[in-house]
Design an enzyme around this catalytic site. Sequence first.
Site, PDB file in Angstrom:
ATOM      1  N   SER A  44       0.826  -1.221   0.000  1.00  0.00           N
ATOM      2  CA  SER A  44       0.000   0.000   0.000  1.00  0.00           C
ATOM      3  C   SER A  44       0.854   1.263   0.000  1.00  0.00           C
ATOM      4  O   SER A  44       0.446   2.305   0.516  1.00  0.00           O
ATOM      5  CB  SER A  44      -0.949   0.022   1.211  1.00  0.00           C
ATOM      6  OG  SER A  44      -1.696  -1.158   1.238  1.00  0.00           O
ATOM      7  N   ARG A  45       2.038   1.131  -0.518  1.00  0.00           N
ATOM      8  CA  ARG A  45       2.966   2.277  -0.650  1.00  0.00           C
ATOM      9  C   ARG A  45       3.385   2.852   0.720  1.00  0.00           C
ATOM     10  O   ARG A  45       3.825   3.989   0.817  1.00  0.00           O
ATOM     11  CB  ARG A  45       2.349   3.414  -1.498  1.00  0.00           C
ATOM     12  CG  ARG A  45       1.885   2.969  -2.892  1.00  0.00           C
ATOM     13  CD  ARG A  45       3.025   2.421  -3.708  1.00  0.00           C
ATOM     14  NE  ARG A  45       2.703   2.186  -5.101  1.00  0.00           N
ATOM     15  CZ  ARG A  45       2.952   1.033  -5.748  1.00  0.00           C
ATOM     16  NH1 ARG A  45       3.499   0.011  -5.109  1.00  0.00           N
ATOM     17  NH2 ARG A  45       2.684   0.917  -7.026  1.00  0.00           N
ATOM     18  N   LEU A  46       3.227   2.042   1.777  1.00  0.00           N
ATOM     19  CA  LEU A  46       3.655   2.499   3.113  1.00  0.00           C
ATOM     20  C   LEU A  46       5.088   2.008   3.355  1.00  0.00           C
ATOM     21  O   LEU A  46       5.354   1.169   4.217  1.00  0.00           O
ATOM     22  CB  LEU A  46       2.691   1.985   4.186  1.00  0.00           C
ATOM     23  CG  LEU A  46       1.303   2.610   4.103  1.00  0.00           C
ATOM     24  CD1 LEU A  46       0.372   2.053   5.179  1.00  0.00           C
ATOM     25  CD2 LEU A  46       1.389   4.137   4.245  1.00  0.00           C
TER      26      LEU A  46
END
Length: 528
Positions: free
Chosen positions: A502-504
């Site tokens: 989730s692009r974290l």
Amino acid sequence: MWSQLVHKTRRMTCFLLPYYHNSPSTTKLIFTPHYASSVFLRPVSSLAVRSFCSKSGAMSSLQSLQNLDSVSFLKQREAAEIDETLMGPLGFSVDQLMELAGLSVATSIAEVYKPTEYSRVLAICGPGNNGGDGLVAARHLHHFGYKPFVCYPKRTPKPLYSGLVTQLESLSVPFLSTEDLPLDLSKDFDILVDAMFGFSFHGAPRPPFDDLIQRLVCLHSNDQTHQKRPVIVSIDIPSGWHVEEADIDGEGIKPDMLVSLTAPKLCAKKFCGSHHFLGGRFVPPVIADKYKLHLPPYPGTSMCVRIGKPPQVDISTLRENYISPEFLEEQVESDPIDQFRKWFDDAMAADLREPNAMALSTAGKDGKLSSRMVLLKGVDKDGFVWYTNYESRKARELSENPCASLLFYWEGLNRQVRIEGSVQKVSDEESEQYFHSRPRGSQIGAIVSKQSSVVPGRHVLYQQYEELEEKFSDGSVIPKPAHWGGYRLKPKLFEFWQGQQSRLHDRLQYSPQEIDGKLVWKIDRLAP
Ligand SMILES: NC(=O)C1=CN([C@@H]2O[C@H](COP(=O)(O)OP(=O)(O)OC[C@H]3O[C@@H](n4cnc5c(N)ncnc54)[C@H](OP(=O)(O)O)[C@@H]3O)[C@@H](O)[C@H]2O)[C@@H](O)CC1
Ligand SMILES: Cc1cc2nc3c(=O)[nH]c(=O)nc-3n(C[C@H](O)[C@H](O)[C@H](O)COP(=O)(O)O)c2cc1C
Ligand SMILES: Cc1ncc(COP(=O)(O)O)c(C=O)c1O
Ligand SMILES: [K+]
């Protein structure tokens, strides 16, 4: 006749490239990329040939993006004849060829359909060797991380086939009868491997394969409903298609991927799916020669090669979902150079290609930025070293503004490292020592290349190279040109990045801080 062919082929092996061995005149150029044609169409210098060969792995994968018109297609009779020849005078056993064929199918699937997205595979296997390829492919797919199921309704009572079944059973691969199979295959599977019939198919499909083929045909009606449907991968021939005339009434299966074995059969010309691969990396030159096969070279150590055009993609849809272990403050080294070494070791262990390749960005006094790749040649407490030409664009920019940034991207590990700092030339002795450790060809190349200046044509470089090669052919020391040497970047800032879902992502930045007159590295986590 075979001994004649073998003899002829041996003579031909002096040609450097696999499958380009027919004769110099027939290298009439099968593969479309311009540079490939130009390399082969005109007389080439020794340097050209050598440099081409050293890069042949990468070049061949580019060459394979070829025009399908230039690839050979086999008639049914020729395919059967090749089969007999391989297993007769050429000494292969059916087990061997089937193992390589099945492995090619599994690697082709793995190149396109990742197990994270397409895990559930159903291999529908027919009574002949095509079915055997399917059984082998299912076993390899299991080892590649997929979850294969097998439907094998007409088992062949031969040791080869019962052995393949036993191997799959020992891996707990489920065997499903046609009655066990759901009528609608779209919900339970992501990939359907069509291994029903190969090049010996004739007439109309008999039960139970007529019904199984129909279930694959039906899946296309889901295309209109935008429901996700499994992809169909056909081995060698889309089952039910005429081996030469293809899908005669247009109502046959429409595979998404076709893996042709040995060489594509005539029906493959009508294949309209997105992925056409060639497998069966076992064709000896005698066969290629006899059947005048024009086939692309396989890249590197790959068991398969894409033929035909790659699918047109919407670039905006290209994305990876990074899945990595957590990268936490508690785990990292307090010294960023130690942390860099740790990650570099991981990149080495992961067998990545050129893990020491880094993007170097510089800016001249006008503030305009430029980036290029260079190779890291050393790292220690004093900094990061690379070598280049002191009269190049980067050198001019560094003389005007001795600050730079370095960027490593280790794709297979979902990792990126950014480093910023000030740059100085390394000592002359250091450059001298490194220069003489390089291959002699690269030493001459460094003399020939007035890096970043305009050259009238490649021939000029060849000519100068050959003159110098001749000059130093006695093995004497090649003097390092004064304009060639190293730079060292002394780091002032580091960032270690690791991709997460989730692009974290994780981002740990090291910046120097003075505490009680002592320099320590402060570690901050940055928002992704
Ligand atoms: N170098 C190579 O070439 C290599 C080839 N390899 C692989 O071998 C494949 C060719 O194998 P193959 O010759 O065993 O034939 P294949 O098509 O699998 O099936 C024959 C069976 O199907 C049956 N059958 C036929 N028509 C039918 C119908 N209408 N309805 C129902 N059944 C029908 C037929 O029965 P029959 O008609 O004889 O009673 C027989 O039992 C080739 O495509 C490739 O995948 C690789 O393994 C290694 C390298
Ligand atoms: C992977 C890779 C590594 C490279 N390594 C170097 C290198 O170590 N030194 C170098 O001068 N050029 C290297 N090059 C070529 C540079 O990217 C660049 O074309 C050249 O240095 C000229 O850059 P400039 O005109 O900006 O000075 C490499 C290129 C690639 C793709
Ligand atoms: C122009 C140039 N110089 C230097 C290098 C570094 O090469 P080597 O590892 O031989 O020092 C490269 C590598 O690609 C290069 O392209
Ligand atoms: K098939």
